[in-house]
Design a protein around this motif. Structure first.
Motif, PDB file in Angstrom:
ATOM      1  N   ALA A 155       0.831  -1.206   0.000  1.00  0.00           N
ATOM      2  CA  ALA A 155       0.000   0.000   0.000  1.00  0.00           C
ATOM      3  C   ALA A 155       0.864   1.253   0.000  1.00  0.00           C
ATOM      4  O   ALA A 155       0.562   2.240  -0.684  1.00  0.00           O
ATOM      5  CB  ALA A 155      -0.943  -0.013   1.203  1.00  0.00           C
ATOM      6  N   VAL A 156       1.951   1.222   0.766  1.00  0.00           N
ATOM      7  CA  VAL A 156       2.875   2.355   0.816  1.00  0.00           C
ATOM      8  C   VAL A 156       3.447   2.654  -0.565  1.00  0.00           C
ATOM      9  O   VAL A 156       3.578   3.815  -0.969  1.00  0.00           O
ATOM     10  CB  VAL A 156       4.011   2.076   1.817  1.00  0.00           C
ATOM     11  CG1 VAL A 156       5.163   3.065   1.633  1.00  0.00           C
ATOM     12  CG2 VAL A 156       3.491   2.137   3.251  1.00  0.00           C
TER      13      VAL A 156
ATOM     14  N   VAL B  64       1.176   4.737  -2.550  1.00  0.00           N
ATOM     15  CA  VAL B  64       1.162   6.119  -2.071  1.00  0.00           C
ATOM     16  C   VAL B  64       2.396   6.864  -2.552  1.00  0.00           C
ATOM     17  O   VAL B  64       2.333   8.062  -2.891  1.00  0.00           O
ATOM     18  CB  VAL B  64       1.053   6.138  -0.535  1.00  0.00           C
ATOM     19  CG1 VAL B  64       1.257   7.549   0.013  1.00  0.00           C
ATOM     20  CG2 VAL B  64      -0.306   5.595  -0.099  1.00  0.00           C
TER      21      VAL B  64
ATOM     22  N   LEU C 199      -3.243   6.939   2.978  1.00  0.00           N
ATOM     23  CA  LEU C 199      -2.711   5.622   3.339  1.00  0.00           C
ATOM     24  C   LEU C 199      -3.431   5.167   4.598  1.00  0.00           C
ATOM     25  O   LEU C 199      -3.341   5.813   5.645  1.00  0.00           O
ATOM     26  CB  LEU C 199      -1.206   5.691   3.579  1.00  0.00           C
ATOM     27  CG  LEU C 199      -0.532   4.433   4.125  1.00  0.00           C
ATOM     28  CD1 LEU C 199      -0.699   3.270   3.161  1.00  0.00           C
ATOM     29  CD2 LEU C 199       0.951   4.688   4.401  1.00  0.00           C
TER      30      LEU C 199
END
Length: 264
Positions: free
Chosen positions: A120-121, A124, A171
């Motif tokens: 997920a990071v 972002v 996030l």
């Protein structure tokens, strides 16, 4: 998968590997919300954090047939999966990156090690909102219920178009109790708690008599006060923690400048 370009394009990955039940449950739950692309690691990469594979080339394969038909898998890390997607494999960036559902919680300092959170990071870092989903207890018990709850959170994220005050992509780190869906209607927006140090390393002997070491289990919660992810889970709620990538200690920065650390 719908070809309607007006639908949001959702990239889904994980760190347990493309065969993990948590990934399949998440994909099936998310499909009604948009056009889905699945790019996941070939093997389990729990604890991989944000590592990229730089020492060898990577290969992408597509599953043909069965309930995972169309899934893509890479012989690399969760970060590899999202990074490759963002840097040329996909024709255009997705609207959202969703990672999980991980087998086991990712709370407090777990987020620094987690391959689930790392996927997920990575989204972002390329300006695409990301959500990491984890289920508290291992074993995949109630995974379909967790996936239904994940659907609801993704739907709300798409509807609200959350951004940070500085305009950075959202996030979210989400932890879901292993409970029936009817009991997963309480959400708490939380901060990260923290743990005591990990359990001691376990030392064993190899067949050749050499010492081998197993990293110890995660420590118990140290800060599980009200408002933390640990506290929300203890109360039987879903924990939703908004996170950011800026690791700068801004108060310390100002203090160091004021105390003569800047030279020249």
């Amino acid at each position: 998968m719908s070809e309607n370009t007006k639908q949001p394009h959702i990239l889904i990955s994980n760190d347990d590997g493309y065969l993990a039940p948590g990934l399949l449950a998440l994909v099936n739950a998310i499909r009604p919300l948009g056009r889905v692309t699945v790019i996941a690691p070939e093997q389990n990469h729990s604890g991989a954090s944000n590592s990229l594979t730089l020492s060898r080339p990577l290969s992408i394969h597509r599953v043909a047939g069965g309930e995972r038909d169309g899934f893509l898998f890479i012989n690399g890390t969760p970060t590899d999966c999202v990074h490759i997607a963002m840097t040329g494999f996909l024709d255009e960036k997705p609207d959202l990156v969703v990672s999980g559902i991980n087998q086991g919680e990712n709370m407090g300092e777990d987020t620094l090690y987690s391959g689930t959170v790392a996927a997920a990071v990575e989204g972002v870092m390329f300006g695409v909102p990301g959500i990491a989903f984890s289920q508290i207890d291992k074993g995949w018990n109630r995974i379909e219920d967790a996936a239904k709850a994940a659907h609801d959170i993704v739907a709300q994220t798409l509807a609200s178009k959350l951004t940070h005050t500085d305009g950075a992509a959202t996030l979210l780190n989400v932890n879901i109790p292993n409970r029936p869906y009817a009991d997963l209607n309480r959400w708490r927006v939380t901060r990260l708690g923290n743990r005591h140090h990990s359990q001691p390393v376990v030392v064993q002997k190899s067949p050749r008599g050499d010492d081998i070491y197993w990293i110890g289990a995660a420590g118990h919660a140290k800060d599980s006060s009200e408002g933390t992810d640990f506290h929300a889970i203890d109360e039987g709620c879903i924990s939703i923690t908004p996170m950011q990538l800026d690791l700068t200690h801004h108060a310390r920065l100002a203090a160091m400048r004021a105390n003569g650390w800047t030279r020249g």
